[in-house]
Design a protein around this motif. Structure first.
Motif, mmCIF file in Angstrom:
data_model
loop_
_atom_site.group_PDB
_atom_site.id
_atom_site.type_symbol
_atom_site.label_atom_id
_atom_site.label_comp_id
_atom_site.label_asym_id
_atom_site.label_seq_id
_atom_site.Cartn_x
_atom_site.Cartn_y
_atom_site.Cartn_z
ATOM 1 N N LEU A 330 54.752 13.789 50.354
ATOM 2 C CA LEU A 330 55.241 14.432 49.132
ATOM 3 C C LEU A 330 55.704 15.828 49.511
ATOM 4 C CD1 LEU A 330 55.654 14.790 46.067
ATOM 5 C CD2 LEU A 330 53.256 15.528 45.931
ATOM 6 N N ILE A 331 56.977 16.092 49.308
ATOM 7 C CA ILE A 331 57.550 17.419 49.511
ATOM 8 C C ILE A 331 57.947 17.940 48.134
ATOM 9 C CG2 ILE A 331 59.235 18.786 50.778
ATOM 10 C CD1 ILE A 331 57.450 17.064 52.580
ATOM 11 N N TYR A 332 57.326 19.031 47.699
ATOM 12 C CA TYR A 332 57.643 19.563 46.366
ATOM 13 C C TYR A 332 58.122 21.010 46.471
ATOM 14 C CZ TYR A 332 52.925 21.652 46.587
ATOM 15 O OH TYR A 332 51.804 22.355 46.965
ATOM 16 N N SER A 333 59.020 21.376 45.558
ATOM 17 C CA SER A 333 59.623 22.708 45.588
ATOM 18 C C SER A 333 59.716 23.291 44.192
ATOM 19 C CB SER A 333 61.043 22.653 46.178
ATOM 20 O OG SER A 333 61.024 22.315 47.542
ATOM 21 N N GLY A 334 59.190 24.494 44.010
ATOM 22 C CA GLY A 334 59.492 25.239 42.798
ATOM 23 C C GLY A 334 60.969 25.587 42.818
ATOM 24 N N ASP A 335 61.682 25.297 41.741
ATOM 25 C CA ASP A 335 63.136 25.472 41.806
ATOM 26 C C ASP A 335 63.579 26.916 41.578
ATOM 27 O OD1 ASP A 335 62.892 25.798 39.041
ATOM 28 O OD2 ASP A 335 63.898 23.920 38.531
ATOM 29 N N HIS A 336 62.609 27.843 41.421
ATOM 30 C CA HIS A 336 62.937 29.265 41.321
ATOM 31 C C HIS A 336 62.396 30.030 42.527
ATOM 32 C CE1 HIS A 336 64.427 28.438 37.383
ATOM 33 N NE2 HIS A 336 64.506 29.705 37.031
ATOM 34 N N ASP A 337 62.429 29.404 43.683
ATOM 35 C CA ASP A 337 61.930 30.014 44.908
ATOM 36 C C ASP A 337 63.092 30.452 45.780
ATOM 37 O OD1 ASP A 337 60.517 30.793 47.159
ATOM 38 O OD2 ASP A 337 60.326 28.754 47.915
ATOM 39 N N LEU A 338 63.163 31.759 46.078
ATOM 40 C CA LEU A 338 64.203 32.276 46.955
ATOM 41 C C LEU A 338 63.762 32.289 48.407
ATOM 42 C CD1 LEU A 338 66.980 33.521 47.310
ATOM 43 C CD2 LEU A 338 66.014 35.756 46.732
ATOM 44 N N GLY A 370 59.015 18.069 33.728
ATOM 45 C CA GLY A 370 58.258 18.881 34.675
ATOM 46 C C GLY A 370 59.077 19.241 35.894
ATOM 47 N N GLY A 371 60.109 18.454 36.162
ATOM 48 C CA GLY A 371 60.970 18.670 37.311
ATOM 49 C C GLY A 371 61.785 17.419 37.556
ATOM 50 N N TYR A 372 62.323 17.307 38.766
ATOM 51 C CA TYR A 372 63.141 16.152 39.124
ATOM 52 C C TYR A 372 62.654 15.603 40.460
ATOM 53 C CZ TYR A 372 66.091 17.699 35.330
ATOM 54 O OH TYR A 372 66.534 18.068 34.076
ATOM 55 N N SER A 373 62.895 14.320 40.686
ATOM 56 C CA SER A 373 62.377 13.712 41.909
ATOM 57 C C SER A 373 63.319 12.643 42.434
ATOM 58 C CB SER A 373 60.987 13.102 41.664
ATOM 59 O OG SER A 373 61.073 11.952 40.848
ATOM 60 N N ARG A 374 63.154 12.361 43.711
ATOM 61 C CA ARG A 374 63.845 11.252 44.355
ATOM 62 C C ARG A 374 62.870 10.647 45.363
ATOM 63 N NH1 ARG A 374 69.046 13.101 46.563
ATOM 64 N NH2 ARG A 374 70.087 12.187 44.757
ATOM 65 N N LYS A 375 62.756 9.335 45.375
ATOM 66 C CA LYS A 375 61.846 8.648 46.284
ATOM 67 C C LYS A 375 62.641 7.884 47.333
ATOM 68 C CE LYS A 375 57.798 5.608 46.374
ATOM 69 N NZ LYS A 375 56.843 4.811 45.561
ATOM 70 N N TYR A 376 62.228 8.059 48.576
ATOM 71 C CA TYR A 376 62.887 7.413 49.703
ATOM 72 C C TYR A 376 61.983 6.326 50.294
ATOM 73 C CZ TYR A 376 65.998 11.497 49.572
ATOM 74 O OH TYR A 376 66.891 12.470 49.183
ATOM 75 N N GLY A 377 62.512 5.628 51.281
ATOM 76 C CA GLY A 377 61.782 4.550 51.918
ATOM 77 C C GLY A 377 60.490 5.018 52.576
ATOM 78 N N THR A 384 61.025 18.445 42.558
ATOM 79 C CA THR A 384 61.116 19.842 42.156
ATOM 80 C C THR A 384 60.189 20.078 40.974
ATOM 81 O OG1 THR A 384 62.937 19.498 40.573
ATOM 82 C CG2 THR A 384 63.531 19.949 42.881
ATOM 83 N N VAL A 385 59.770 21.326 40.830
ATOM 84 C CA VAL A 385 58.945 21.726 39.689
ATOM 85 C C VAL A 385 59.725 22.787 38.927
ATOM 86 C CG1 VAL A 385 56.730 22.635 38.926
ATOM 87 C CG2 VAL A 385 56.852 21.210 40.984
ATOM 88 N N LYS A 386 60.061 22.462 37.711
ATOM 89 C CA LYS A 386 60.965 23.282 36.918
ATOM 90 C C LYS A 386 60.366 24.657 36.611
ATOM 91 C CE LYS A 386 63.560 23.114 32.548
ATOM 92 N NZ LYS A 386 63.743 22.342 31.298
ATOM 93 N N GLY A 387 61.095 25.710 36.995
ATOM 94 C CA GLY A 387 60.712 27.070 36.663
ATOM 95 C C GLY A 387 59.671 27.704 37.562
ATOM 96 N N ALA A 388 59.221 26.998 38.602
ATOM 97 C CA ALA A 388 58.149 27.516 39.464
ATOM 98 C C ALA A 388 58.720 28.274 40.657
ATOM 99 C CB ALA A 388 57.259 26.377 39.946
ATOM 100 N N GLY A 389 57.921 29.240 41.151
ATOM 101 C CA GLY A 389 58.313 30.019 42.306
ATOM 102 C C GLY A 389 57.769 29.455 43.606
ATOM 103 N N HIS A 390 57.571 30.328 44.594
ATOM 104 C CA HIS A 390 57.279 29.895 45.966
ATOM 105 C C HIS A 390 55.938 29.169 46.085
ATOM 106 C CE1 HIS A 390 57.635 29.757 50.248
ATOM 107 N NE2 HIS A 390 56.601 30.555 50.460
ATOM 108 N N THR A 391 54.882 29.741 45.562
ATOM 109 C CA THR A 391 53.578 29.065 45.568
ATOM 110 C C THR A 391 53.466 28.304 44.250
ATOM 111 O OG1 THR A 391 52.645 31.174 44.801
ATOM 112 C CG2 THR A 391 52.414 30.641 47.132
#
Length: 413
Positions: A330-338, A370-377, A384-391
């Protein structure tokens, strides 16, 4: 690079294998903490485990649900050199600071209803050496770097499980965020290699998870400029000029022309993206945690002065290798992280050329996106986590708990 690092790992095993035969382990169960005016309603253990000349300090919290069967996580905060107390108190642990104006007294806590320890047991590790309360018995032991950091964490985990054998059969995940993106895949592959060789104690490794992870210098750094434009930090005109003059390569210093340098300087002038130190530095706190007196000069949240070799430039090959072996991710990213923009993470994941199982779509928490996702093989998920920063869990604890608890239970996000 994968083969080179694999050879390094094998050689390193040969050097340190004898240290596993004489484990140096000490730990204590903590029933109360200064700043929390009640007995702890969860099981907390702290301790030291020796790996070569280093004494690694950790905080372990058992799952509040079913510790006999729930997954076990090894959590390493990024930096490198940031204490795992950052993850414990600000992100996924069972306690959070009461964020009030500091008046000189010891900070206080409240229970985190969105703690990941509600559904999993977590070892919060102060690593690499020089982080938090972890220290070396010898001056030369403080020199470290990406590969030594990763292998030391693996050796720590093996020793910890040898001293806590009841958790050997629990599903095991390696986790962390930020700079740990350069370390977690190496640890995970080292465990995987050991399992494949069947040479030592077999761990029940299931996968790994990373939040806003540093992964590859080109992808991570080159994504910052287009991200700034998407977020309206810089004008379209400045972005187009930088794209033209830098030819899309913003991370390289050598060979950079003056027009590119001028554009990047203009961009840097257009954006910018205390309680923990007080608490962890208090003598009564250190006594309650059973830390060893005199082993560190000063506690700092993130040690920026360590002797550290940033040798690994990319961990893409590790991700690909682990995916081929069938380990969940699982790779997750806050979408407000610079610091590590999600568009760079999305780009390096696409470069792996994995098959798409479930295409880009929103995931929900209590009826809200809460965010958006894509699942691979092979169960590789990007979210992504909507509105979240780096941590990310620090900003959106409720949504991150929903995401984590579903994924760790192998349910769709």
């Amino acid at each position: 690079m994968l083969v080179k690092h694999s050879k390094f790992v094998c050689l390193y095993y040969m050097v340190i294998v004898m240290s596993w035969c004489t484990p140096a382990v000490s730990f204590s169960v903590i029933n109360s903490l200064p700043g929390f005016n009640a007995p702890l309603p969860f099981k907390l253990e702290t301790g030291y485990i020796g790996v070569d000349d280093v004494e690694f300090f950790y905080y372990f919290t058992e799952s509040e649900r079913n510790p006999a069967e729930d997954p076990l996580l090894l959590w390493i905060t990024g930096g490198p050199g940031c204490s795992s107390l950052s993850g414990f108190f600000f992100e996924i642990g069972p306690l959070r600071f009461n964020m009030v104006e500091y008046n000189g007294s010891l900070p206080t806590f409240f229970l985190n209803q969105y703690a990941w320890t509600k559904v999993s047991s977590i070892i919060f590790l102060d690593a690499p050496v020089g982080t938090g309360f972890s220290y070396s018995r010898m001056p030369q032991g403080f020199k470290t770097g990406d590969m030594k950091h990763a292998i030391s964490c693996y050796n720590f985990l093996r020793k910890w499980l040898e001293s806590h054998p009841k958790f050997l059969t629990n599903p095991l995940y390696i986790a962390g965020d930020s700079y740990s993106g350069m370390i977690i895949p190496i640890i995970t592959q080292a465990i995987s290699d050991d399992i494949e060789d069947q040479g030592m104690l077999t761990l029940n490794l299931k996968g790994y998870l990373l939040g806003n992870p540093y992964t590859d210098r080109n992808f991570d750094f080159n994504s910052k400029i287009p991200y700034c434009n998407r977020m309206a930090f810089i004008s379209d005109e400045l972005y187009e000029s930088a794209k033209k003059n830098c030819k899309g390569e913003y991370s390289k210093v050598e060979g950079r022309n003056q027009r590119c340098a001028n554009d990047l300087q203009a961009i840097s002038e257009n954006y910018y993206c205390y309680l923990l130190k007080v608490w962890a530095s208090d003598i009564s706190v250190q006594e309650a945690l059973h830390t060893r007196k005199g082993t560190i000069k000063e506690w700092v949240r993130c040690n920026r002065s360590m002797d550290y070799d940033n040798a690994v430039q990319s961990t893409l090959s590790y991700h690909l290798h682990l995916n081929k072996r069938g380990y969940r991710a699982l790779i997750y990213s806050g979408d407000h992280d610079l610091a590590v923009p999600y568009i760079g993470t999305e780009s390096w994941i696409k470069s792996l050329n994995l098959s798409i199982v479930d295409d880009w779509r929103p995931w929900f928490d209590d009826g809200q996106v809460g965010g958006y996702s894509r699942k691979y093989g092979n169960d590789f998920t990007f979210a992504t986590v909507k509105g979240a920063g780096h941590t990310t869990p620090e900003y959106n604890p409720k949504e991150c708990f929903a995401m984590f608890s579903r994924w760790i239970s192998q349910q769709p996000l």
